[in-house]
Write a protein that holds these residues in place. Structure first.
Motif, short mmCIF file in Angstrom:
data_model
loop_
_atom_site.label_atom_id
_atom_site.label_comp_id
_atom_site.label_asym_id
_atom_site.label_seq_id
_atom_site.Cartn_x
_atom_site.Cartn_y
_atom_site.Cartn_z
N LEU A 188 7.33 12.06 1.22
CA LEU A 188 6.62 11.12 0.35
C LEU A 188 7.55 10.00 -0.12
CD1 LEU A 188 4.34 13.52 -1.70
CD2 LEU A 188 3.64 11.89 0.05
N LEU A 189 8.81 10.33 -0.35
CA LEU A 189 9.78 9.28 -0.68
C LEU A 189 9.91 8.30 0.48
CD1 LEU A 189 12.63 11.22 -2.48
CD2 LEU A 189 11.23 9.40 -3.45
N TRP A 190 10.00 8.83 1.69
CA TRP A 190 10.09 7.99 2.89
C TRP A 190 8.82 7.17 3.07
CZ3 TRP A 190 13.33 6.04 6.31
CH2 TRP A 190 12.83 5.57 7.52
N ALA A 191 7.67 7.81 2.88
CA ALA A 191 6.39 7.14 3.09
C ALA A 191 6.17 6.02 2.08
CB ALA A 191 5.24 8.14 3.00
N GLY A 192 6.70 6.15 0.88
CA GLY A 192 6.45 5.18 -0.17
C GLY A 192 7.39 4.00 -0.19
N ARG A 193 8.46 4.07 0.57
CA ARG A 193 9.40 2.96 0.55
C ARG A 193 8.81 1.78 1.33
NH1 ARG A 193 10.89 1.63 5.02
NH2 ARG A 193 11.62 2.79 6.76
N LEU A 194 9.13 0.60 0.88
CA LEU A 194 8.66 -0.60 1.56
C LEU A 194 9.72 -1.08 2.53
CD1 LEU A 194 7.01 -2.64 -1.32
CD2 LEU A 194 5.93 -1.09 0.30
N ALA B 15 0.79 -1.23 0.00
CA ALA B 15 0.00 0.00 0.00
C ALA B 15 0.82 1.29 0.00
CB ALA B 15 -0.97 -0.01 1.18
N PRO B 16 1.97 1.38 0.69
CA PRO B 16 2.71 2.64 0.68
C PRO B 16 3.21 3.08 -0.68
CG PRO B 16 3.40 1.31 2.53
CD PRO B 16 2.52 0.45 1.67
N LEU B 17 3.28 2.18 -1.65
CA LEU B 17 3.73 2.58 -2.99
C LEU B 17 2.83 3.64 -3.60
CD1 LEU B 17 4.81 -0.90 -4.39
CD2 LEU B 17 6.27 0.95 -3.53
N ILE B 18 1.62 3.78 -3.10
CA ILE B 18 0.72 4.81 -3.60
C ILE B 18 1.33 6.20 -3.42
CG2 ILE B 18 -0.63 5.10 -1.47
CD1 ILE B 18 -2.06 5.19 -5.02
N TRP B 19 2.14 6.39 -2.38
CA TRP B 19 2.74 7.71 -2.15
C TRP B 19 3.75 8.05 -3.23
CZ3 TRP B 19 -0.47 10.21 0.38
CH2 TRP B 19 -1.14 9.67 1.45
N TRP B 20 4.40 7.05 -3.83
CA TRP B 20 5.30 7.34 -4.93
C TRP B 20 4.52 7.76 -6.17
CZ3 TRP B 20 9.59 3.07 -4.53
CH2 TRP B 20 10.39 3.35 -3.44
N ALA B 21 3.33 7.18 -6.35
CA ALA B 21 2.48 7.59 -7.46
C ALA B 21 2.03 9.04 -7.25
CB ALA B 21 1.27 6.66 -7.58
N VAL B 22 1.67 9.39 -6.02
CA VAL B 22 1.30 10.78 -5.71
C VAL B 22 2.48 11.70 -5.99
CG1 VAL B 22 0.71 12.34 -3.81
CG2 VAL B 22 -0.48 10.17 -4.04
N SER C 205 8.04 22.37 -0.03
CA SER C 205 7.81 21.39 -1.11
C SER C 205 8.90 20.33 -1.12
CB SER C 205 7.75 22.09 -2.46
OG SER C 205 6.68 23.00 -2.50
N LEU C 206 10.13 20.74 -0.93
CA LEU C 206 11.24 19.80 -0.89
C LEU C 206 11.10 18.85 0.30
CD1 LEU C 206 13.86 19.01 -2.34
CD2 LEU C 206 15.05 20.61 -0.84
N TRP C 207 10.73 19.40 1.46
CA TRP C 207 10.50 18.57 2.65
C TRP C 207 9.39 17.56 2.37
CZ3 TRP C 207 5.98 18.28 5.58
CH2 TRP C 207 6.07 17.53 6.76
N LEU C 208 8.30 18.01 1.72
CA LEU C 208 7.18 17.13 1.40
C LEU C 208 7.61 16.02 0.44
CD1 LEU C 208 4.18 16.54 1.79
CD2 LEU C 208 3.71 18.07 -0.11
N VAL C 209 8.44 16.35 -0.53
CA VAL C 209 8.94 15.33 -1.46
C VAL C 209 9.72 14.27 -0.70
CG1 VAL C 209 10.66 14.94 -3.30
CG2 VAL C 209 8.95 16.74 -3.56
N PHE C 210 10.60 14.69 0.20
CA PHE C 210 11.37 13.71 0.97
C PHE C 210 10.47 12.88 1.87
CE2 PHE C 210 15.10 16.52 0.10
CZ PHE C 210 15.81 15.57 -0.62
#
Length: 162
Positions: free
Chosen positions: A121-127, A68-75, A114-119
């Protein structure tokens, strides 16, 4: 709790919340969530930032909960494509590096956020390792193998029809 764990847990708190929330949301649809935690802890040499426990009727459903966390990489991909895309009046739908370079010259507080949010989301999307084990465990289960075989048969059927 040691200082390293505390600092990392604060740094990744928002991403951890998004990561665990994605597991929890998918568990609500496909199973029954039994626990949710974003309290960090250590287990041996590993740092565990959070966990969601869920029960499923068919083991294959746990693969979807684990992934499920892979959805954050799609976002994240959608956000980056929207931010860096060329204006809509142009027929090109590619990333425009000149816009990125222009933004870097005038770095603002909004850009830092925005940069903080990108990081995050990268963290949130990792398995995590546990997520990967859960995904593979669901796929190689009896119900997972039935799902994979059914999908392959459907692909062959549509190739035959088309």
């Amino acid at each position: 709790m040691n200082i390293k764990l505390f600092c990392r847990s604060i740094l990744y708190l928002f991403g951890t919340l998004l990561h665990e929330f994605s597991h929890f949301a998918v568990a609500l649809f496909l199973g029954k969530p039994e626990g949710f935690s974003i309290v960090p802890k250590t287990k041996g040499d590993a740092l565990i930032f959070g966990e969601v426990r869920a029960r499923v009727r068919y083991k294959v459903l746990s693969a979807f909960i684990g992934a499920a966390p892979l959805i954050w990489w799609a976002v994240l991909v959608v956000m980056v494509k929207h931010t860096l895309s060329v204006p809509p009046w142009n027929d090109m739908h590619e990333l425009n590096i000149t816009i990125l370079m222009g933004r870097l010259r005038s770095f603002s507080l909004q850009d830092a956020f925005s940069l903080w949010l990108v990081f995050q989301l990268l963290w949130a999307g990792r398995l995590s390792t546990q997520d990967i084990k859960t995904c593979f465990g669901g796929i190689v289960s009896l119900s997972g193998l039935v799902l994979v075989a059914s999908a392959l048969l459907l692909v062959q059927l549509f190739r035959f029809i088309g």
